[in-house]
Design an enzyme around this catalytic site. Structure first.
Site, PDB file in Angstrom:
ATOM      1  N   LEU A  63      20.512  13.765   8.711  1.00  0.00           N
ATOM      2  CA  LEU A  63      21.427  14.800   9.172  1.00  0.00           C
ATOM      3  C   LEU A  63      22.868  14.334   8.983  1.00  0.00           C
ATOM      4  O   LEU A  63      23.794  15.117   9.048  1.00  0.00           O
ATOM      5  CB  LEU A  63      21.154  15.079  10.661  1.00  0.00           C
ATOM      6  CG  LEU A  63      21.747  16.342  11.261  1.00  0.00           C
ATOM      7  CD1 LEU A  63      21.201  17.571  10.583  1.00  0.00           C
ATOM      8  CD2 LEU A  63      21.451  16.387  12.753  1.00  0.00           C
TER       9      LEU A  63
ATOM     10  N   ASN B  57      -8.475   2.760   0.819  1.00  0.00           N
ATOM     11  CA  ASN B  57      -8.463   4.170   1.232  1.00  0.00           C
ATOM     12  C   ASN B  57      -7.090   4.783   1.021  1.00  0.00           C
ATOM     13  O   ASN B  57      -6.945   6.008   1.077  1.00  0.00           O
ATOM     14  CB  ASN B  57      -8.797   4.294   2.728  1.00  0.00           C
ATOM     15  CG  ASN B  57     -10.279   4.477   2.993  1.00  0.00           C
ATOM     16  OD1 ASN B  57     -10.903   3.659   3.621  1.00  0.00           O
ATOM     17  ND2 ASN B  57     -10.834   5.582   2.507  1.00  0.00           N
ATOM     18  N   SER B  58      -6.096   3.938   0.840  1.00  0.00           N
ATOM     19  CA  SER B  58      -4.717   4.426   0.749  1.00  0.00           C
ATOM     20  C   SER B  58      -4.561   5.501  -0.287  1.00  0.00           C
ATOM     21  O   SER B  58      -5.036   5.374  -1.417  1.00  0.00           O
ATOM     22  CB  SER B  58      -3.785   3.292   0.341  1.00  0.00           C
ATOM     23  OG  SER B  58      -3.728   2.345   1.341  1.00  0.00           O
TER      24      SER B  58
ATOM     25  N   ASP C 297       6.182   6.994   1.394  1.00  0.00           N
ATOM     26  CA  ASP C 297       4.965   6.416   0.836  1.00  0.00           C
ATOM     27  C   ASP C 297       4.067   7.462   0.179  1.00  0.00           C
ATOM     28  O   ASP C 297       2.844   7.427   0.299  1.00  0.00           O
ATOM     29  CB  ASP C 297       4.173   5.674   1.940  1.00  0.00           C
ATOM     30  CG  ASP C 297       3.197   4.677   1.349  1.00  0.00           C
ATOM     31  OD1 ASP C 297       2.289   4.249   2.092  1.00  0.00           O
ATOM     32  OD2 ASP C 297       3.318   4.349   0.155  1.00  0.00           O
TER      33      ASP C 297
ATOM     34  N   HIS D  70       2.586   3.145  -2.389  1.00  0.00           N
ATOM     35  CA  HIS D  70       2.228   1.722  -2.493  1.00  0.00           C
ATOM     36  C   HIS D  70       0.954   1.514  -3.311  1.00  0.00           C
ATOM     37  O   HIS D  70       0.636   0.388  -3.657  1.00  0.00           O
ATOM     38  CB  HIS D  70       2.164   1.042  -1.117  1.00  0.00           C
ATOM     39  CG  HIS D  70       0.938   1.343  -0.314  1.00  0.00           C
ATOM     40  ND1 HIS D  70       0.911   2.284   0.681  1.00  0.00           N
ATOM     41  CD2 HIS D  70      -0.294   0.794  -0.349  1.00  0.00           C
ATOM     42  CE1 HIS D  70      -0.286   2.312   1.221  1.00  0.00           C
ATOM     43  NE2 HIS D  70      -1.036   1.415   0.618  1.00  0.00           N
TER      44      HIS D  70
END
Lengths: 629, 336
Positions: A257, A199-200, A118, A87
């Site tokens: 799965l 901070n991402s 992400d 993002h």
């Protein structure tokens, strides 16, 4: 001898005692704090400063072009590959600028993306000697460990110096429900170190300066979009699994799965639903089976299962232990993708919202099992200095971009393909001049003779008396279909099942020959998948995926074989039955290394171990064929 | 001789007192491991209109007594507790103290790890602490509660007043500098860095002006006495008979002459706003600013609840109110 001190000596002794106590007060007491800290405290401070200084060397502040926001990242290789959040790069596009604590600004290009998890990979240009961060083993992280985050909260770093915030690991293996977008945070590290917008994508370090996670998400108060003591970082172990696939410039999907599980009343994790065309089904898994272990972890709840599943890319082979009735089965399952390929691509383009996205209404209703933290949007911020809007893309960056539908940046896929192929041919030699007829003769472990002949048009495989002949240039799907629908025993009284197995083997060998003789450029539909764990030692191996009509071949290059083509799994659309061939015992044969042994498995069950007595590879060049690589 | 021995002893004591070694601090994992088995997750009523239906609690006896903050989560019929190992048990609300807003729950189990309230430690301003709570309900099943670190910023008393604040608690609290009291945390614990119990994370309190949460713990020493009373069975809330019907002619606050504060919050604390002159309430001695805690032995912690309870009492019967006036607890009997 008793010490009898005369009265007159009492005063000096008391003086001595007071002197000692006074001295201790000076050395160790609270009044001494300003002047002389205890050694222990000084040592700890220095250790902390050193750890943070080490971590900061690899931290990156990312500025999105045109003032669309930014975030943080961590350099993980010397030549400048850096990990960040999807993002963060999504509004930035393919080109961005990054600053580092050395005060310099670097150009960077997008490499690969994992939108569901992400995570994204970018590459900084201009240096081959970046200081990479070490990705630690996040499974070793314990709640209560100190940690620190380095990044660019509120995009403060106009002087290119990142911000450091410190805290505790508040939780490990946390599962965060997808909050309406496609992003699902699984198995993450929870921290109370202050994590804020900006901070991402930045690293979360342990006190040894190693990366334990990539910060990406926080739980918000309903109205205030700042840190509330709860931040989440994608675990470093998950990042490690995706790194190879991301390096390939791909849009990487997450694993499924092909089955849905639910926790029963007694706390057992049971299969509620399963897709019949999933590999798990092929390996024997059915509804009501109990999942005991997955990915090396004992599974005690659905959340645990989802947690570990969410850390895998589509395509990984993962060990699964399940109980059916009173029997326990250990299998390796090839994980499918959560999304269809086109579906994922479309979801991403829908995600590309304009910067002024209307805020989501705060959710009133919450479920007991977990809150739904909102996706953090990249805040639109005015960009200071050189990285304003309208910045032209430098030529050095343009050279690293090849656009192609379905890829984040196809240039890097080509780069990785070339790397893998070069390493393979350096060791095994080039087979490009061996385009003639290939004949291989040998035996299975129980003595059944095996005869195979291959050329560009046809493959013939004979096991004992049973022979399968496939014409490769004619309608391969129809031929495979014809074999797969057979129900009667063959002329030689072999089961139709065995005939199908030989057909799979034949197809596999033809693909093996094709890649060796044509090489990646001429093979046709071939791309670099990435890394995955392969083999008993579960080492990270490179994989290329090539397709020939309905047959998909997974070509594996293992470090244990010095990078030579050492395994091939063939998936056939028809009937879902393929086979896996493991090549071993490479011996020099002319200028090449040729495997003298091939072990053939199907659906995890061993079929034959074939040792070749005679391998005859004829020279010749094939007429060039195939479309774009 | 004695002087020399005394001197040596004094020196050793001085060394012990002044040269406390500073422990290596890259991890507080040991404290977390010590505390986690004594914590529980509590689930109950709520889950709508922005209110969470989960909170935290901690075991105070081996046979399953749990201390937590009293809140609407415990309002419903079914309160569920998850032990640290994931075991799911039904909890009974054994007792509630309306002034401290704590509740004692009981689950049916044995040999459980627990805190001993008598061994709780006192904290000072500047004490370094850990706070444990199921913030945002992140932990489910057998997953551990979240742990945060902070220090005690202040030790002070609550000055609850009618209307502006949502708690009748008047005792002392530790104000913390960490974001500890997020939704789900109430009922959790504050410990020192070695994992010794010091305080309980109090119920959610917000400033009505800024919406900011107060991050605080209620010192255990404030709670110990009340907990003993609860254990002994005092202040056990009576269960209303399921088949009880409203009397044809019931009391009402208006008829009694009681006016409560404006009911604006989801659960407005039932402070008395005014008492009608010459009314039954005035004769009984009810005064403005009294806080109603119980009606005829039943908890009534909101204006709505008080109104409802009063509506179940026949006009010919007396109404016994337990109220808080300042720091005192009084029983006021309204006789028709």
């Amino acid at each position: 001898m008793r010490l009898a001190l005369p009265r007159s000596n009492r005063a000096p002794i008391l003086n001595w005692v007071m002197g000692v106590i006074g001295g201790l007060l000076v050395l160790c007491g609270p009044n001494a704090m300003g002047a002389d800290l205890p050694d222990e405290v000084v040592k700890q401070e220095e250790a902390r400063i050193a750890a943070i200084a080490k971590g900061m060397q690899s931290a990156v502040c990312i500025f999105a072009n045109g003032g669309n926001g930014g975030g943080s990242g961590a350099v993980v290789t010397k030549d400048g590959y850096a990990v960040t959040n999807y993002h963060v790069v999504e509004p930035a596009g393919i080109y961005m600028k990054c600053s580092m604590a050395d005060g310099r600004l670097y150009d960077a290009v997008l490499v690969g993306i994992d939108p569901t998890g992400d995570v994204a990979l970018i590459k900084l240009l201009g240096r081959e000697d970046f200081v990479p961060a070490v990705l630690a083993d996040s499974d070793q992280v314990a709640m209560g460990d100190f940690c620190y985050a380095v990044g660019n909260p509120f995009l403060l770093a106009t002087d290119f110096q990142p911000t450091v915030t410190m805290g505790l690991v508040s939780g490990t293996h946390r599962y965060q429900y997808p909050s309406g977008t496609l992003i699902e945070y699984t198995d993450c590290i929870q921290t109370d170190a202050s994590i804020n917008p900006g901070n991402s994508g930045g690293p979360l370090f342990n006190m040894q300066g190693e990366v334990i996670g990539i910060n990406g998400r926080v739980s918000f108060e309903k109205r205030i979009r700042v840190n509330m003591g709860v931040g989440y970082a994608i675990s470093s172990n998950q990042v490690k699994k995706f790194l190879g696939c991301l390096r390939g410039g791909r849009i990487v999907d997450h694993a499924t799965l092909g089955a849905r599980v639910a926790t029963s009343d007694e706390g057992r994790v049971l299969v509620a639903d399963i897709l019949e065309d999933s590999d798990a089904y092929a390996k024997g898994l059915r509804v009501d089976d109990e999942i005991l272990a997955f990915g090396g972890r004992i599974i005690r709840s659905t959340n645990m299962y989802k947690n570990i599943l969410g850390t895998y890319p589509k395509g990984w082979r993962v060990p699964l232990t399940y109980r059916q009735g009173d029997k326990t089965h250990d299998v390796i399952v090839r994980l499918g993708g959560v999304h269809g390929e086109e579906e994922l691509i479309q979801l991403i383009s829908r995600e590309k919202a304009p910067p002024e996205r209307p805020k989501k209404k705060p959710e009133e209703k919450k479920e007991p099992e977990g809150d739904k933290p909102e996706k953090k949007p990249a805040p639109p911020m005015p960009q200071p200095g050189p990285h304003g809007a309208g910045q032209a893309m430098p030529d050095a960056v343009k050279a690293l971009i090849v656009a192609r539908h379905g890829y984040a940046n196809f240039y890097f896929n080509q780069l990785e393909q070339s790397r893998v192929w070069k390493a393979a041919t350096d060791k095994q030699g080039s087979f490009l001049a061996l385009g003639g007829e290939w004949k291989l003769n040998g035996k299975t472990a129980d003595g059944t003779p095996v005869e195979v002949s291959l050329n560009k048009d046809e493959v013939r495989a004979k096991l004992g008396e049973e022979e399968v002949r496939l014409e490769l240039s004619k309608d391969l799907p129809a031929q495979l279909e014809a074999i797969s629908v057979m129900k009667e025993p063959t002329k030689n009284n072999r089961s139709p099942q065995e005939r199908k197995q030989i057909a799979s083997f034949a197809v596999g060998l033809s693909m093996w020959r094709d890649l060796l003789v044509r090489g990646p450029e001429k093979f046709g539909d071939l791309n670099y998948y990435g890394n995955l764990e392969w083999g008993k030692e579960a080492e990270l191996a490179d994989m290329l995926i090539g397709t020939r009509s309905v047959v998909e071949g997974h070509f594996v290059f293992e470090p244990a074989s010095q990078g030579m083509l050492s395994a091939l799994e063939v998936l056939a659309d028809v009937d879902g039955e393929g086979c896996t061939m493991q090549f071993a015992n490479f011996q020099p044969s002319g200028m090449q290394q040729v495997p003298q042994q091939v072990s053939v498995d199907q659906a995890g069950q061993p079929l034959w171990v074939i040792t070749w007595d005679k391998v005859d590879l004829q020279g010749g060049t094939e007429a060039s064929e195939g479309g774009k690589p | 001789m004695m002087q020399l021995r005394f001197a040596l002893l004094a020196v050793l004591v001085a060394i012990g007192v002044f040269c406390r070694p500073v422990g290596a601090q890259t991890s507080l994992a040991a404290a977390q491991r010590l505390v986690e088995p004594k914590l529980v997750k509590i689930y109950g009523a709520g889950g709508s209109r922005g209110l969470e239906s989960y909170q935290s609690g901690f075991l105070i006896s081996a046979d399953g007594e749990i201390l937590t903050a009293f809140s609407y989560v415990l309002d419903g019929d079914a309160t569920t507790v998850l032990l640290s190992d994931g075991r799911k048990l039904t909890a009974e609300v054994r007792g509630i103290d309306p002034r401290l807003e704590i509740a004692l729950l009981k689950v049916d189990a044995q040999d459980l790890p627990h805190f001993n309230l008598q061994e709780a430690v006192k904290l000072e301003v500047g004490s370094r602490v850990l706070a444990f709570g199921n913030v945002y309900g992140i932990a489910t099943g057998d997953e551990p509660l979240s742990v945060l670190r902070g220090i005690v910023s202040a030790k002070t008393t609550m000055a609850a007043r009618s209307g502006a604040y949502a708690t009748p608690y008047r005792g002392s609290i530790y104000v913390l500098d960490a974001l500890t009291n997020n939704p789900g945390a109430p009922g959790g614990v504050v410990t020192n860095r070695s994992g010794a119990l010091a305080a309980m994370l109090g119920k959610e309190l917000r400033s009505s002006q800024t919406g900011a949460l107060l991050h605080y713990g209620v010192p255990v020493e404030e709670l110990v006495g009340a907990v003993e009373d609860l254990r002994a069975g005092k202040t056990r809330p009576l269960a209303r008979d399921e088949r009880a019907k409203r009397p044809k002619d019931a009391h009402s606050l208006e008829m009694l002459g009681v006016r409560l504060v404006l009911d604006l919050l989801p659960r407005t604390p039932p402070y008395v706003d005014g008492v009608k002159r010459g009314s039954i309430a005035e004769r009984a001695g009810l005064k403005s600013d009294d806080l109603v805690l119980m009606v005829n032995g039943r908890m009534a912690s909101s204006c709505k609840a008080v109104r409802e309870e009063v509506g179940y009492i026949d006009q010919v019967d007396e109404v016994r109110l337990m109220v808080q006036r300042g720091k005192e607890l009084l029983e006021i009997v309204l006789m028709p």
